[in-house]
Design a protein around this motif. Structure first.
Motif, mmCIF file in Angstrom:
data_model
loop_
_atom_site.group_PDB
_atom_site.id
_atom_site.type_symbol
_atom_site.label_atom_id
_atom_site.label_comp_id
_atom_site.label_asym_id
_atom_site.label_seq_id
_atom_site.Cartn_x
_atom_site.Cartn_y
_atom_site.Cartn_z
ATOM 1 N N MET A 7 0.837 -1.201 0.000
ATOM 2 C CA MET A 7 0.000 0.000 0.000
ATOM 3 C C MET A 7 0.873 1.253 0.000
ATOM 4 S SD MET A 7 -3.136 -1.035 2.505
ATOM 5 C CE MET A 7 -3.953 0.534 2.325
ATOM 6 N N LEU A 8 1.963 1.221 0.773
ATOM 7 C CA LEU A 8 2.884 2.359 0.783
ATOM 8 C C LEU A 8 3.562 2.527 -0.570
ATOM 9 C CD1 LEU A 8 4.533 2.055 4.313
ATOM 10 C CD2 LEU A 8 2.982 3.844 3.496
ATOM 11 N N GLU A 9 3.940 1.422 -1.195
ATOM 12 C CA GLU A 9 4.534 1.498 -2.532
ATOM 13 C C GLU A 9 3.546 2.099 -3.531
ATOM 14 O OE1 GLU A 9 5.705 -2.466 -3.478
ATOM 15 O OE2 GLU A 9 7.472 -2.402 -2.179
ATOM 16 N N GLY A 10 2.305 1.653 -3.469
ATOM 17 C CA GLY A 10 1.274 2.185 -4.363
ATOM 18 C C GLY A 10 1.036 3.663 -4.136
ATOM 19 N N ALA A 11 0.995 4.072 -2.867
ATOM 20 C CA ALA A 11 0.816 5.500 -2.558
ATOM 21 C C ALA A 11 2.019 6.304 -3.051
ATOM 22 C CB ALA A 11 0.621 5.699 -1.059
ATOM 23 N N GLY A 12 3.205 5.747 -2.907
ATOM 24 C CA GLY A 12 4.405 6.434 -3.398
ATOM 25 C C GLY A 12 4.389 6.600 -4.904
ATOM 26 N N VAL A 13 3.950 5.555 -5.612
ATOM 27 C CA VAL A 13 3.849 5.636 -7.072
ATOM 28 C C VAL A 13 2.811 6.674 -7.468
ATOM 29 C CG1 VAL A 13 3.081 4.354 -9.115
ATOM 30 C CG2 VAL A 13 4.723 3.337 -7.557
ATOM 31 N N ALA A 14 1.664 6.676 -6.795
ATOM 32 C CA ALA A 14 0.603 7.627 -7.131
ATOM 33 C C ALA A 14 1.077 9.066 -6.924
ATOM 34 C CB ALA A 14 -0.639 7.345 -6.291
ATOM 35 N N VAL A 15 1.683 9.344 -5.787
ATOM 36 C CA VAL A 15 2.156 10.705 -5.507
ATOM 37 C C VAL A 15 3.303 11.071 -6.442
ATOM 38 C CG1 VAL A 15 3.290 12.144 -3.772
ATOM 39 C CG2 VAL A 15 1.368 10.702 -3.120
#
Length: 137
Positions: A7-15
C-alpha cells in the motif's frame, strides 16, 4: 488482502506520478516549463485518476512477477499522459505530426481519450482484483 508495504509502494507511485507528470505537463506551475495549451479541470481530473489508478495497480501487484497486465497498465498510463499533456509541448508528437495536425486532430479528442483511458484503467484494476481475489466472494 493488500499488505501495508505494498500500500505504501502504491501510494508512493501515485504521488510520484502526480508530481512528475504534473510538473512535466505544466499542470503544476513551475519556472522551467510553460504550458502552451490552457489548463482545464479535466486535465487535473485525468492527471489525478491516472496517478491514483497506477498507484492502485502497483499496490495490487501479485507477489509472483510475470503477469501480462503490466503492458496494459503502461499503455493506460501513456494514454492518460496524452489526455492531460500539452499536445504542442510534446516533442515526440510534435516531431511526428506537426503542431497543426496535433491541434486539429488530437486536441479536440483529448477529453474523450482521457475518459477512455480512465475506464480502461478502472476495468484493468477490476479485472485484476477479480482474478487475484477469488476467495473474496
Amino acid at each position: 488482502m493488500v499488505l501495508p508495504r505494498r500500500m505504501l509502494e502504491g501510494a508512493g507511485v501515485a504521488v510520484g506520478l502526480f508530481v512528475l507528470f504534473g510538473v512535466v505537463t505544466g499542470l503544476i506551475p513551475n519556472p522551467v516549463y510553460v504550458r502552451m495549451v490552457p489548463r482545464t479541470p479535466l486535465d487535473y481530473l485525468y492527471l489525478t485518476t491516472t496517478s491514483v489508478f497506477a498507484g492502485a495497480f502497483v499496490a495490487q501487484r501479485p507477489v509472483t512477477v510475470g503477469s501480462g497486465d503490466d503492458r496494459f497498465a503502461a499503455g493506460g498510463v501513456v494514454g492518460g499522459f496524452l489526455a492531460f499533456g500539452c499536445p504542442i509541448c510534446n516533442v515526440v508528437l510534435l516531431t511526428l505530426f506537426g503542431s497543426s495536425a496535433l491541434m486539429t486532430y488530437l486536441e479536440p479528442y483529448r477529453p474523450l481519450l482521457g475518459a477512455v483511458t480512465t475506464v480502461f484503467l478502472a476495468g484493468l484494476l477490476y479485472y485484476r482484483h477479480r482474478r487475484t481475489c477469488e476467495t473474496c466472494d
